[in-house]
Design a protein around this motif. Structure first.
Motif, PDB file in Angstrom:
ATOM      1  N   PRO A 266      24.547  -2.309   2.781  1.00  0.00           N
ATOM      2  CA  PRO A 266      24.751  -1.487   3.983  1.00  0.00           C
ATOM      3  C   PRO A 266      24.194  -0.074   3.844  1.00  0.00           C
ATOM      4  O   PRO A 266      23.779   0.528   4.834  1.00  0.00           O
ATOM      5  N   GLU A 267      24.144   0.459   2.619  1.00  0.00           N
ATOM      6  CA  GLU A 267      23.656   1.834   2.434  1.00  0.00           C
ATOM      7  C   GLU A 267      22.175   1.979   2.749  1.00  0.00           C
ATOM      8  O   GLU A 267      21.689   3.079   2.998  1.00  0.00           O
ATOM      9  N   CYS A 268      21.448   0.875   2.761  1.00  0.00           N
ATOM     10  CA  CYS A 268      20.006   0.917   3.034  1.00  0.00           C
ATOM     11  C   CYS A 268      19.681   0.837   4.525  1.00  0.00           C
ATOM     12  O   CYS A 268      18.531   0.995   4.908  1.00  0.00           O
ATOM     13  N   PHE A 269      20.670   0.576   5.358  1.00  0.00           N
ATOM     14  CA  PHE A 269      20.388   0.310   6.765  1.00  0.00           C
ATOM     15  C   PHE A 269      21.000   1.330   7.706  1.00  0.00           C
ATOM     16  O   PHE A 269      21.337   1.014   8.837  1.00  0.00           O
ATOM     17  N   HIS A 270      21.155   2.567   7.275  1.00  0.00           N
ATOM     18  CA  HIS A 270      21.573   3.612   8.201  1.00  0.00           C
ATOM     19  C   HIS A 270      20.826   4.896   7.847  1.00  0.00           C
ATOM     20  O   HIS A 270      20.438   5.110   6.702  1.00  0.00           O
ATOM     21  N   GLY A 271      20.588   5.726   8.834  1.00  0.00           N
ATOM     22  CA  GLY A 271      19.860   6.966   8.616  1.00  0.00           C
ATOM     23  C   GLY A 271      18.358   6.733   8.630  1.00  0.00           C
ATOM     24  O   GLY A 271      17.863   5.661   8.980  1.00  0.00           O
TER      25      GLY A 271
ATOM     26  N   LYS B 238      15.673  16.350  13.205  1.00  0.00           N
ATOM     27  CA  LYS B 238      16.231  15.404  12.241  1.00  0.00           C
ATOM     28  C   LYS B 238      15.838  15.752  10.810  1.00  0.00           C
ATOM     29  O   LYS B 238      16.169  15.035   9.879  1.00  0.00           O
ATOM     30  N   ASP B 239      15.085  16.841  10.639  1.00  0.00           N
ATOM     31  CA  ASP B 239      14.632  17.313   9.329  1.00  0.00           C
ATOM     32  C   ASP B 239      13.730  16.292   8.627  1.00  0.00           C
ATOM     33  O   ASP B 239      13.740  16.161   7.413  1.00  0.00           O
ATOM     34  N   ILE B 240      12.962  15.564   9.428  1.00  0.00           N
ATOM     35  CA  ILE B 240      11.997  14.622   8.873  1.00  0.00           C
ATOM     36  C   ILE B 240      10.684  15.339   8.609  1.00  0.00           C
ATOM     37  O   ILE B 240      10.030  15.130   7.585  1.00  0.00           O
ATOM     38  N   ILE B 241      10.280  16.205   9.550  1.00  0.00           N
ATOM     39  CA  ILE B 241       9.096  17.031   9.354  1.00  0.00           C
ATOM     40  C   ILE B 241       9.517  18.485   9.437  1.00  0.00           C
ATOM     41  O   ILE B 241      10.597  18.812   9.927  1.00  0.00           O
ATOM     42  N   LYS B 242       8.646  19.350   8.941  1.00  0.00           N
ATOM     43  CA  LYS B 242       8.954  20.773   8.918  1.00  0.00           C
ATOM     44  C   LYS B 242       7.765  21.520   9.515  1.00  0.00           C
ATOM     45  O   LYS B 242       6.620  21.258   9.151  1.00  0.00           O
ATOM     46  N   SER B 243       8.059  22.418  10.413  1.00  0.00           N
ATOM     47  CA  SER B 243       7.014  23.218  11.033  1.00  0.00           C
ATOM     48  C   SER B 243       6.485  24.216  10.018  1.00  0.00           C
ATOM     49  O   SER B 243       7.245  24.919   9.359  1.00  0.00           O
ATOM     50  N   ASN B 244       5.167  24.283   9.884  1.00  0.00           N
ATOM     51  CA  ASN B 244       4.534  25.216   8.966  1.00  0.00           C
ATOM     52  C   ASN B 244       3.232  25.674   9.599  1.00  0.00           C
ATOM     53  O   ASN B 244       2.157  25.273   9.198  1.00  0.00           O
ATOM     54  N   ARG B 245       3.342  26.484  10.603  1.00  0.00           N
ATOM     55  CA  ARG B 245       2.187  26.893  11.399  1.00  0.00           C
ATOM     56  C   ARG B 245       1.268  27.839  10.623  1.00  0.00           C
ATOM     57  O   ARG B 245       0.091  27.904  10.888  1.00  0.00           O
ATOM     58  N   CYS B 246       1.777  28.557   9.660  1.00  0.00           N
ATOM     59  CA  CYS B 246       0.971  29.510   8.902  1.00  0.00           C
ATOM     60  C   CYS B 246       0.007  28.816   7.958  1.00  0.00           C
ATOM     61  O   CYS B 246      -1.070  29.317   7.687  1.00  0.00           O
ATOM     62  N   TYR B 247       0.356  27.653   7.473  1.00  0.00           N
ATOM     63  CA  TYR B 247      -0.419  27.013   6.406  1.00  0.00           C
ATOM     64  C   TYR B 247      -1.871  26.786   6.799  1.00  0.00           C
ATOM     65  O   TYR B 247      -2.779  27.093   6.048  1.00  0.00           O
ATOM     66  N   THR B 248      -2.117  26.263   8.001  1.00  0.00           N
ATOM     67  CA  THR B 248      -3.502  25.979   8.388  1.00  0.00           C
ATOM     68  C   THR B 248      -4.307  27.257   8.521  1.00  0.00           C
ATOM     69  O   THR B 248      -5.480  27.291   8.179  1.00  0.00           O
ATOM     70  N   ILE B 249      -3.672  28.339   8.974  1.00  0.00           N
ATOM     71  CA  ILE B 249      -4.377  29.616   9.082  1.00  0.00           C
ATOM     72  C   ILE B 249      -4.712  30.127   7.683  1.00  0.00           C
ATOM     73  O   ILE B 249      -5.826  30.560   7.422  1.00  0.00           O
ATOM     74  N   CYS B 250      -3.758  30.040   6.761  1.00  0.00           N
ATOM     75  CA  CYS B 250      -3.979  30.496   5.384  1.00  0.00           C
ATOM     76  C   CYS B 250      -5.090  29.689   4.712  1.00  0.00           C
ATOM     77  O   CYS B 250      -5.921  30.241   4.002  1.00  0.00           O
ATOM     78  N   VAL B 251      -5.109  28.395   4.940  1.00  0.00           N
ATOM     79  CA  VAL B 251      -6.152  27.550   4.358  1.00  0.00           C
ATOM     80  C   VAL B 251      -7.508  27.935   4.927  1.00  0.00           C
ATOM     81  O   VAL B 251      -8.488  28.047   4.197  1.00  0.00           O
ATOM     82  N   ALA B 252      -7.574  28.152   6.239  1.00  0.00           N
ATOM     83  CA  ALA B 252      -8.847  28.523   6.861  1.00  0.00           C
ATOM     84  C   ALA B 252      -9.346  29.843   6.307  1.00  0.00           C
ATOM     85  O   ALA B 252     -10.532  30.002   6.014  1.00  0.00           O
ATOM     86  N   ILE B 253      -8.456  30.812   6.108  1.00  0.00           N
ATOM     87  CA  ILE B 253      -8.859  32.116   5.566  1.00  0.00           C
ATOM     88  C   ILE B 253      -9.317  31.959   4.131  1.00  0.00           C
ATOM     89  O   ILE B 253     -10.344  32.507   3.733  1.00  0.00           O
ATOM     90  N   SER B 254      -8.592  31.186   3.316  1.00  0.00           N
ATOM     91  CA  SER B 254      -8.984  31.022   1.917  1.00  0.00           C
ATOM     92  C   SER B 254     -10.302  30.278   1.795  1.00  0.00           C
ATOM     93  O   SER B 254     -11.112  30.584   0.933  1.00  0.00           O
TER      94      SER B 254
END
Length: 162
Positions: free
Chosen positions: A89-94, A139-155
């Motif tokens: 049962p622990e494998c079938f919820h969440g 649901k904390d499945i994904i996390k918003s990280n809008r800065c990362y793509t800008i930082c990568v583009a600058i680097s």
């Protein structure tokens, strides 16, 4: 408990016999006939002996006669998933999120990054996609990280200048 009785050895010429996927034939050094017992089923079988070190194989006729091989549909099907749901049962919820786990991406630094063109989302799907993204973030499945793509583009831009 099965008891085997007689076995008889023959020394006749053999046909060429190849192992699965092999182009060279096996070197057969003998052949004998004996009784084999599996779960109370006794069957007379022919055994071919090779000089190679390998596991034993059971032929189609002997395997079907001993009822260890069944050819047909619905061999390994389940009547329902309810049995597994009761057992685990622990494998079938969440959502099944890994807690306290940070994935490490192995990136080859010798390869220059290439910017992919923006693929526009069809206007009719934008609201549904935005709702889904908000749902996954809540649901904390994904996390918003809008800065990362800008930082990568600058680097990447700074690396090209060097």
């Amino acid at each position: 408990m099965c008891k085997t009785s007689t076995s008889k050895r023959t020394t006749q010429q053999f046909k060429s016999l190849n192992a699965y996927g092999a182009s060279t034939p096996l070197n057969l050094i003998g052949k004998f006939e004996s009784e084999i017992c599996v779960d109370g089923e006794i069957q007379s079988a022919e055994f071919l002996v090779t000089d190679t070190v390998c596991g034993s194989l059971l032929g189609y006729r002997t395997a079907t006669a001993l009822k260890v091989l069944k050819i047909g549909a619905n061999i390994n099907t389940l009547e329902s998933n309810e049995e597994f749901k009761r057992k685990y049962p622990e494998c079938f919820h969440g959502t099944g999120k890994l807690k306290d786990f940070q994935l490490k991406l192995h990136i080859d630094k010798t390869i220059e990054p290439v910017a992919q063109p923006v693929r526009r989302l069809p206007f009719s799907l934008r609201e549904k996609v935005e709702q889904k993204i908000e749902d996954l973030e809540s649901k904390d499945i994904i996390k918003s990280n809008r800065c990362y793509t800008i930082c990568v583009a600058i680097s990447c831009r700074d690396q090209r200048k060097q």
